[in-house]
Motif scaffolding. Structure first.
Motif, PDB file in Angstrom:
ATOM      1  N   PRO A 107     -59.459 -56.749  17.241  1.00  0.00           N
ATOM      2  CA  PRO A 107     -58.292 -55.981  16.774  1.00  0.00           C
ATOM      3  C   PRO A 107     -58.090 -56.016  15.265  1.00  0.00           C
ATOM      4  O   PRO A 107     -57.560 -55.059  14.678  1.00  0.00           O
ATOM      5  CB  PRO A 107     -57.116 -56.643  17.503  1.00  0.00           C
ATOM      6  CG  PRO A 107     -57.720 -57.265  18.715  1.00  0.00           C
ATOM      7  CD  PRO A 107     -59.067 -57.746  18.253  1.00  0.00           C
ATOM      8  N   THR A 108     -58.483 -57.111  14.614  1.00  0.00           N
ATOM      9  CA  THR A 108     -58.253 -57.263  13.178  1.00  0.00           C
ATOM     10  C   THR A 108     -59.500 -56.980  12.341  1.00  0.00           C
ATOM     11  O   THR A 108     -59.477 -57.176  11.121  1.00  0.00           O
ATOM     12  CB  THR A 108     -57.748 -58.692  12.872  1.00  0.00           C
ATOM     13  OG1 THR A 108     -58.638 -59.638  13.474  1.00  0.00           O
ATOM     14  CG2 THR A 108     -56.347 -58.895  13.429  1.00  0.00           C
ATOM     15  N   ASP A 109     -60.568 -56.516  12.993  1.00  0.00           N
ATOM     16  CA  ASP A 109     -61.825 -56.212  12.290  1.00  0.00           C
ATOM     17  C   ASP A 109     -62.248 -57.392  11.419  1.00  0.00           C
ATOM     18  O   ASP A 109     -62.599 -57.246  10.253  1.00  0.00           O
ATOM     19  CB  ASP A 109     -61.669 -54.946  11.447  1.00  0.00           C
ATOM     20  CG  ASP A 109     -63.008 -54.430  10.921  1.00  0.00           C
ATOM     21  OD1 ASP A 109     -64.051 -54.897  11.403  1.00  0.00           O
ATOM     22  OD2 ASP A 109     -62.997 -53.568  10.015  1.00  0.00           O
ATOM     23  N   GLU A 116     -52.964 -57.497  17.462  1.00  0.00           N
ATOM     24  CA  GLU A 116     -53.229 -58.237  16.221  1.00  0.00           C
ATOM     25  C   GLU A 116     -52.682 -59.660  16.309  1.00  0.00           C
ATOM     26  O   GLU A 116     -53.316 -60.613  15.828  1.00  0.00           O
ATOM     27  CB  GLU A 116     -52.611 -57.507  15.023  1.00  0.00           C
ATOM     28  CG  GLU A 116     -53.283 -56.193  14.674  1.00  0.00           C
ATOM     29  CD  GLU A 116     -52.820 -55.042  15.552  1.00  0.00           C
ATOM     30  OE1 GLU A 116     -51.856 -55.244  16.353  1.00  0.00           O
ATOM     31  OE2 GLU A 116     -53.414 -53.959  15.459  1.00  0.00           O
ATOM     32  N   PHE A 117     -51.487 -59.818  16.905  1.00  0.00           N
ATOM     33  CA  PHE A 117     -50.915 -61.156  17.059  1.00  0.00           C
ATOM     34  C   PHE A 117     -51.837 -62.046  17.877  1.00  0.00           C
ATOM     35  O   PHE A 117     -52.119 -63.192  17.499  1.00  0.00           O
ATOM     36  CB  PHE A 117     -49.545 -61.073  17.733  1.00  0.00           C
ATOM     37  CG  PHE A 117     -49.040 -62.413  18.229  1.00  0.00           C
ATOM     38  CD1 PHE A 117     -48.489 -63.323  17.352  1.00  0.00           C
ATOM     39  CD2 PHE A 117     -49.165 -62.764  19.572  1.00  0.00           C
ATOM     40  CE1 PHE A 117     -48.038 -64.567  17.800  1.00  0.00           C
ATOM     41  CE2 PHE A 117     -48.729 -64.001  20.021  1.00  0.00           C
ATOM     42  CZ  PHE A 117     -48.160 -64.904  19.134  1.00  0.00           C
ATOM     43  N   TRP A 118     -52.311 -61.535  19.012  1.00  0.00           N
ATOM     44  CA  TRP A 118     -53.162 -62.344  19.872  1.00  0.00           C
ATOM     45  C   TRP A 118     -54.494 -62.644  19.209  1.00  0.00           C
ATOM     46  O   TRP A 118     -55.033 -63.750  19.337  1.00  0.00           O
ATOM     47  CB  TRP A 118     -53.354 -61.653  21.218  1.00  0.00           C
ATOM     48  CG  TRP A 118     -52.087 -61.627  22.013  1.00  0.00           C
ATOM     49  CD1 TRP A 118     -51.297 -60.546  22.272  1.00  0.00           C
ATOM     50  CD2 TRP A 118     -51.438 -62.752  22.599  1.00  0.00           C
ATOM     51  NE1 TRP A 118     -50.194 -60.926  23.003  1.00  0.00           N
ATOM     52  CE2 TRP A 118     -50.258 -62.279  23.218  1.00  0.00           C
ATOM     53  CE3 TRP A 118     -51.733 -64.108  22.671  1.00  0.00           C
ATOM     54  CZ2 TRP A 118     -49.383 -63.112  23.896  1.00  0.00           C
ATOM     55  CZ3 TRP A 118     -50.874 -64.951  23.350  1.00  0.00           C
ATOM     56  CH2 TRP A 118     -49.704 -64.450  23.959  1.00  0.00           C
ATOM     57  N   ALA A 143     -60.392 -48.078  20.016  1.00  0.00           N
ATOM     58  CA  ALA A 143     -60.550 -48.872  21.232  1.00  0.00           C
ATOM     59  C   ALA A 143     -60.329 -50.360  20.997  1.00  0.00           C
ATOM     60  O   ALA A 143     -60.259 -51.129  21.954  1.00  0.00           O
ATOM     61  CB  ALA A 143     -61.934 -48.638  21.829  1.00  0.00           C
ATOM     62  N   ARG A 144     -60.176 -50.748  19.735  1.00  0.00           N
ATOM     63  CA  ARG A 144     -59.888 -52.164  19.437  1.00  0.00           C
ATOM     64  C   ARG A 144     -58.624 -52.645  20.145  1.00  0.00           C
ATOM     65  O   ARG A 144     -58.432 -53.842  20.355  1.00  0.00           O
ATOM     66  CB  ARG A 144     -59.734 -52.357  17.935  1.00  0.00           C
ATOM     67  CG  ARG A 144     -58.465 -51.718  17.365  1.00  0.00           C
ATOM     68  CD  ARG A 144     -58.217 -52.064  15.914  1.00  0.00           C
ATOM     69  NE  ARG A 144     -58.923 -51.186  14.990  1.00  0.00           N
ATOM     70  CZ  ARG A 144     -58.916 -51.343  13.691  1.00  0.00           C
ATOM     71  NH1 ARG A 144     -58.247 -52.334  13.145  1.00  0.00           N
ATOM     72  NH2 ARG A 144     -59.565 -50.502  12.898  1.00  0.00           N
ATOM     73  N   ASP A 178     -59.282 -48.679  26.985  1.00  0.00           N
ATOM     74  CA  ASP A 178     -60.033 -48.899  25.744  1.00  0.00           C
ATOM     75  C   ASP A 178     -61.181 -49.880  25.978  1.00  0.00           C
ATOM     76  O   ASP A 178     -62.309 -49.666  25.522  1.00  0.00           O
ATOM     77  CB  ASP A 178     -59.102 -49.426  24.646  1.00  0.00           C
ATOM     78  CG  ASP A 178     -58.101 -48.378  24.196  1.00  0.00           C
ATOM     79  OD1 ASP A 178     -58.507 -47.233  23.980  1.00  0.00           O
ATOM     80  OD2 ASP A 178     -56.910 -48.723  24.060  1.00  0.00           O
ATOM     81  N   PHE A 179     -60.887 -50.945  26.682  1.00  0.00           N
ATOM     82  CA  PHE A 179     -61.923 -51.927  27.013  1.00  0.00           C
ATOM     83  C   PHE A 179     -62.978 -51.294  27.916  1.00  0.00           C
ATOM     84  O   PHE A 179     -64.187 -51.518  27.738  1.00  0.00           O
ATOM     85  CB  PHE A 179     -61.284 -53.130  27.705  1.00  0.00           C
ATOM     86  CG  PHE A 179     -62.207 -54.264  27.973  1.00  0.00           C
ATOM     87  CD1 PHE A 179     -62.363 -55.289  27.055  1.00  0.00           C
ATOM     88  CD2 PHE A 179     -62.932 -54.327  29.162  1.00  0.00           C
ATOM     89  CE1 PHE A 179     -63.223 -56.351  27.305  1.00  0.00           C
ATOM     90  CE2 PHE A 179     -63.796 -55.378  29.422  1.00  0.00           C
ATOM     91  CZ  PHE A 179     -63.939 -56.391  28.483  1.00  0.00           C
ATOM     92  N   LYS A 180     -62.537 -50.503  28.855  1.00  0.00           N
ATOM     93  CA  LYS A 180     -63.467 -49.851  29.790  1.00  0.00           C
ATOM     94  C   LYS A 180     -64.442 -48.952  29.047  1.00  0.00           C
ATOM     95  O   LYS A 180     -65.633 -48.884  29.389  1.00  0.00           O
ATOM     96  CB  LYS A 180     -62.677 -49.051  30.825  1.00  0.00           C
ATOM     97  CG  LYS A 180     -63.517 -48.461  31.944  1.00  0.00           C
ATOM     98  CD  LYS A 180     -62.626 -47.859  33.022  1.00  0.00           C
ATOM     99  CE  LYS A 180     -63.435 -47.419  34.231  1.00  0.00           C
ATOM    100  NZ  LYS A 180     -62.565 -46.953  35.340  1.00  0.00           N
ATOM    101  N   LEU A 181     -63.967 -48.272  28.025  1.00  0.00           N
ATOM    102  CA  LEU A 181     -64.842 -47.421  27.221  1.00  0.00           C
ATOM    103  C   LEU A 181     -65.932 -48.236  26.548  1.00  0.00           C
ATOM    104  O   LEU A 181     -67.090 -47.798  26.460  1.00  0.00           O
ATOM    105  CB  LEU A 181     -64.009 -46.678  26.171  1.00  0.00           C
ATOM    106  CG  LEU A 181     -64.780 -45.798  25.174  1.00  0.00           C
ATOM    107  CD1 LEU A 181     -65.559 -44.703  25.907  1.00  0.00           C
ATOM    108  CD2 LEU A 181     -63.823 -45.191  24.146  1.00  0.00           C
ATOM    109  N   VAL A 182     -65.588 -49.438  26.091  1.00  0.00           N
ATOM    110  CA  VAL A 182     -66.582 -50.310  25.453  1.00  0.00           C
ATOM    111  C   VAL A 182     -67.631 -50.750  26.473  1.00  0.00           C
ATOM    112  O   VAL A 182     -68.836 -50.741  26.192  1.00  0.00           O
ATOM    113  CB  VAL A 182     -65.893 -51.513  24.799  1.00  0.00           C
ATOM    114  CG1 VAL A 182     -66.927 -52.535  24.327  1.00  0.00           C
ATOM    115  CG2 VAL A 182     -65.023 -51.060  23.624  1.00  0.00           C
ATOM    116  N   VAL A 183     -67.185 -51.132  27.667  1.00  0.00           N
ATOM    117  CA  VAL A 183     -68.123 -51.530  28.719  1.00  0.00           C
ATOM    118  C   VAL A 183     -69.091 -50.391  29.027  1.00  0.00           C
ATOM    119  O   VAL A 183     -70.314 -50.582  29.125  1.00  0.00           O
ATOM    120  CB  VAL A 183     -67.364 -51.948  29.993  1.00  0.00           C
ATOM    121  CG1 VAL A 183     -68.342 -52.158  31.157  1.00  0.00           C
ATOM    122  CG2 VAL A 183     -66.562 -53.216  29.747  1.00  0.00           C
TER     123      VAL A 183
END
Length: 562
Positions: free
Chosen positions: A273-275, A347-349, A418-419, A472-477
């Protein structure tokens, strides 16, 4: 000491927030370590105390699977069956299993019971002998699974030289209980075909009771950390990919080795998320550990806050009389409730995870056991008891590794966002080519990328095993599978949701060779589990024929008393 204190404070704040705590009592519950992936309630638990008892149980049970610490996200594969014909046999209940570690310093080997955890093995080796101790040449980030389970699923650290725990470079021999109850020793010298199958056996070929590994003396390791963004990581891997492919085109082993050497022992924690990428490099110093001054902040007292996560777990035990020669009904346990808070503020997590793992990646000089990245016990406690999650891992061919990261960069940062689907960091590592039939790096070095879905189980949207609640995660998979031509890790998630009709011949050139080993060692499919992934058929002119007629390997089954 500042980093350790910060980690303790953060965990001290988060652990009380966990609220409802659970305890899996593994493997009694016959679930995974978070009580999420479960076997059918009718499946029995086998607890043999001796190897002879294990042989007897395997011999007489209709369906069996060896189970360890439950550190898997593929329930269908670790469950013996879907009914009372199945027995999940605990490899951790054999008498005094944790003491079954035998070191031979002269031959530089260790023989260890399959039910010993990787953490206990590494700690035992590090403190063995009068010198600086010993270690496995390369080991994984997650070290609380049994060593038998780690080998069965091709578990790895990051080393293009030493490769995975299942490799010829590390694993020398195995002792296995076969489907007929016979105890046999396998090695490259005795049964090379069967050893190639057994190295990454995924529990399908028998119950491994002990393993012998090559070990090396501990030495001083310098750890370096470089902070960069993801685009910079893409550039590093793209450059190595190009040099490696040049070597392939020129048919030059030297060119390929020189290219791969640039990534030897390198790995990266990628806070999506924070690159933010923390690129970790290791340098072996040609001195013994005792001859250098070490950083000592990693030895801070962890028990003071790690044990808080495991106390007061609610247990609902279902007890019944002992069944079938030592088998019995297993305990029933509760699972973690949803954590809606983790579905927002990525970003917090991401920053929270960075704070928690900071001590594990701090630059410095350490002994081998402490230098290479492993999950600490308090971090393991947080991962176990905070929220339910699914872990995936993908092995991307080195010839496409940079292109794969470039495709991910587009959907995560430059053309998409997708982050948002990520919370915990991804882990990027590199492993050399292996020749085990089902090795994730069969035939070519690979880049492994480990990612976690912390959202799907904490929403009420769709099927969490399909990542429906985290598009978003599914797209990465899907990008890993469709664009990167990645193989999936044998012990991780994704098989239920993303490989519904798996054809192993497309990913593994020696898939049918493994099938031959299955038919040789387990002709009645006693170790088939409840998954249909490891079903093998033979076709001739489009018609199915008896698989046994197609076996390529000479094998006298009478030798092992079928």
């Amino acid at each position: 000491m500042r980093g350790t204190a910060a980690t303790a404070v953060l965990l001290g704040c988060l652990i009380p927030y966990m609220g409802w705590k659970v305890e899996a009592i593994l493997p009694e519950s016959l679930t995974n370590f978070q009580n999420e992936h479960k076997c059918d309630p009718s499946v029995l638990l086998g607890e043999p105390r001796t190897v002879e008892g294990l042989q007897n149980m395997v011999r007489h049970a209709p369906k069996v699977r060896a189970v360890g610490s439950g550190h898997s996200w593929w329930g269908e594969n670790f469950c013996a069956s879907d009914d009372s014909m199945g027995v999940g046999i605990s490899m951790k209940e054999l008498d005094d299993v944790q003491s079954q570690i035998f070191v031979d310093e002269e031959s530089q080997t260790v023989t260890v019971a399959a039910g010993v955890t990787q953490r206990n093995l590494l700690d035992h080796l590090a403190n063995y002998g009068d010198g600086s101790g010993w270690t496995l040449p390369a080991f994984s980030w997650f070290i609380d699974q049994t060593i038998g389970g780690a080998v069965a699923t091709n578990t790895h650290g990051t080393s293009l030289e030493w490769k995975s725990l299942s490799s010829q470079e590390q694993l020398l021999s195995m002792r296995v209980v076969l489907a007929n109850g016979t105890l046999v020793d396998l090695s490259d010298e005795t049964y090379p075909h069967l050893m190639r199958a057994m190295r990454v056996n995924v529990g399908r070929l028998g119950a491994v009771t002990e393993l012998t590994f090559h070990i090396v003396p501990q030495q001083a390791i310098r750890r370096k950390q470089t902070q960069m963004n993801f685009k910079e990581l893409v550039g590093i891997v793209k450059d190595v990919q190009q040099k490696y492919n040049d070597g392939v085109e020129e048919d030059s082993e030297i060119m390929k080795l020189m290219a791969l050497n640039e990534l030897e022992m390198d790995e990266a924690l990628w806070f999506v998320p924070t690159d933010d990428v923390r690129y970790i490099e290791f340098e072996r110093l040609e001195v013994e550990p005792l001859s250098v001054s070490f950083n000592d902040f990693q030895t801070a007292n962890e028990d003071s806050f790690s044990t808080q996560a495991t106390l007061d777990g609610e247990q609902y035990i279902c007890t019944e009389p002992t069944l079938r020669g030592g088998s019995r009904r297993r305990g029933c346990h509760n699972k973690l409730p949803p954590r809606s808070g983790i579905t927002s503020n990525p970003e917090f997590w991401s920053n929270s995870y960075l704070t928690v793992v900071r001590d594990r990646i701090t630059p410095g000089t350490f002994a081998s056991r402490d230098s290479f990245l492993t999950m600490s016990e308090p971090l393991m406690a947080w991962h176990t008891y905070f929220n339910v999650y699914e872990q995936y891992e993908f092995a991307v061919p080195m010839s496409q590794a940079g292109d794969c990261l470039e495709a991910l960069n587009k959907i995560l940062y430059t053309e998409g966002d997708a982050r948002r689907g990520f919370r915990a960091p991804a882990l990027v590592r590199f492993i050399g080519a292996e020749d085990s039939y089902l090795s994730n790096s069969y035939g070519e070095p690979v880049m492994f990328v480990n990612i976690e879905d912390h959202i799907s189980h904490n929403t009420d949207k769709g099927n969490p095993y399909h990542a429906d609640g985290n598009p978003d995660f599914k797209l990465v998979v899907e990008t890993f599978l469709d664009t990167c031509n990645a193989r999936m890790h044998w012990g991780k998630s994704g098989w239920d949701g993303f490989q519904p009709c798996y054809d192993g011949t497309k990913d593994y050139p020696k898939w049918c060779d493994f099938g031959c080993a299955v038919k040789q060692l387990d002709p009645e499919n006693k170790f088939s589990g409840s998954s249909d992934v490891f079903e093998f058929r033979a076709l001739k002119d489009g018609e199915e024929v008896r698989f046994g007629r197609t076996l390529r390997y000479a094998f006298d089954v009478r030798e092992w008393m079928y």
